[in-house]
Write an enzyme that holds these catalytic residues in place. Structure first.
Site, PDB file in Angstrom:
ATOM      1  CG  HIS A   1      45.262  49.111  26.917  1.00 42.63           C
ATOM      2  ND1 HIS A   1      44.114  48.378  27.081  1.00 42.63           N
ATOM      3  CD2 HIS A   1      46.285  48.216  26.980  1.00 42.63           C
ATOM      4  CE1 HIS A   1      44.416  47.099  27.242  1.00 42.63           C
ATOM      5  NE2 HIS A   1      45.738  46.985  27.191  1.00 42.63           N
TER       6      HIS A   1
ATOM      7  CD  GLU B   1      40.977  52.295  25.650  1.00 47.95           C
ATOM      8  OE1 GLU B   1      42.153  52.026  25.313  1.00 47.95           O
ATOM      9  OE2 GLU B   1      40.062  51.450  25.619  1.00 47.95           O
TER      10      GLU B   1
ATOM     11  CB  CYS C   1      40.003  46.146  28.478  1.00 48.30           C
ATOM     12  SG  CYS C   1      41.353  47.136  29.179  1.00 48.30           S
TER      13      CYS C   1
ATOM     14  CB  CYS D   1      40.707  51.123  29.324  1.00 51.60           C
ATOM     15  SG  CYS D   1      42.357  50.730  28.685  1.00 51.60           S
TER      16      CYS D   1
END
Length: 158
Positions: free
Chosen positions: A61, A63, A91, A94
């Site tokens: 991801h 992040e 999410c 993250c």
């Protein structure tokens, strides 16, 4: 990492502009268009976008990738002076990374009512039971971030 950061200090709006540009790059490899930028005192440290499809890695991801780059650039894992700007609400994975890295602040664009963990579905960043709390600023350029995601998923359905 290859960021093209403007000179000077960025405010939330300008940093989100960079994150949106980063998100657009994810579409080149069929990844969900999410982009993230980190700042210290308004200066860009790193910028990344989702690479799950590109790398075949469910943890890739934006992040988490930008946190790793930021820690490497700063030479430390405690990122208390860092602001992470991301186009979509983080999410749970993250948001957990933000807490674990002790990020000082997260700024996000579009809320994620199905998986958001910074206020929409969960609020890991403000849970006093955890060892760190992350200040959250929500909704910066949310319309643009939402439009990018809506367009991406619309094209995939066509």
């Amino acid at each position: 990492m290859g960021i093209n950061a403007p000179a000077g200090r960025l405010d939330d709006d300008a940093a989100m502009g960079m994150a949106l540009a980063e998100a657009e790059m994810a579409e080149a490899h069929n990844d969900v268009p999410v982009g993230a930028v980190t700042l210290v005192d308004g200066r860009v440290i790193a910028a990344r976008h989702n690479e799950r499809e590109l790398k075949g890695d469910p943890t890739a991801h934006a992040e988490l990738l930008v946190l790793a780059d930021t820690a490497a650039a700063l030479g430390r894992w405690r990122l208390t002076d860092v602001t992470l700007v991301v186009t979509l609400e983080p999410c749970p994975m993250c948001a957990g990374g933000l807490v674990a890295a002790r990020v000082g602040r997260v700024v996000f664009g579009a809320a994620d009512p199905k998986a958001g963990a910074c206020g929409s579905l969960y609020n890991l960043c403000a849970d006093p039971r955890l060892n760190h709390e992350v200040a959250v600023t929500a909704g910066v350029r949310a319309d643009q971030a939402s439009a990018l995601l809506t367009g991406f998923f619309g094209r995939r359905r066509d």
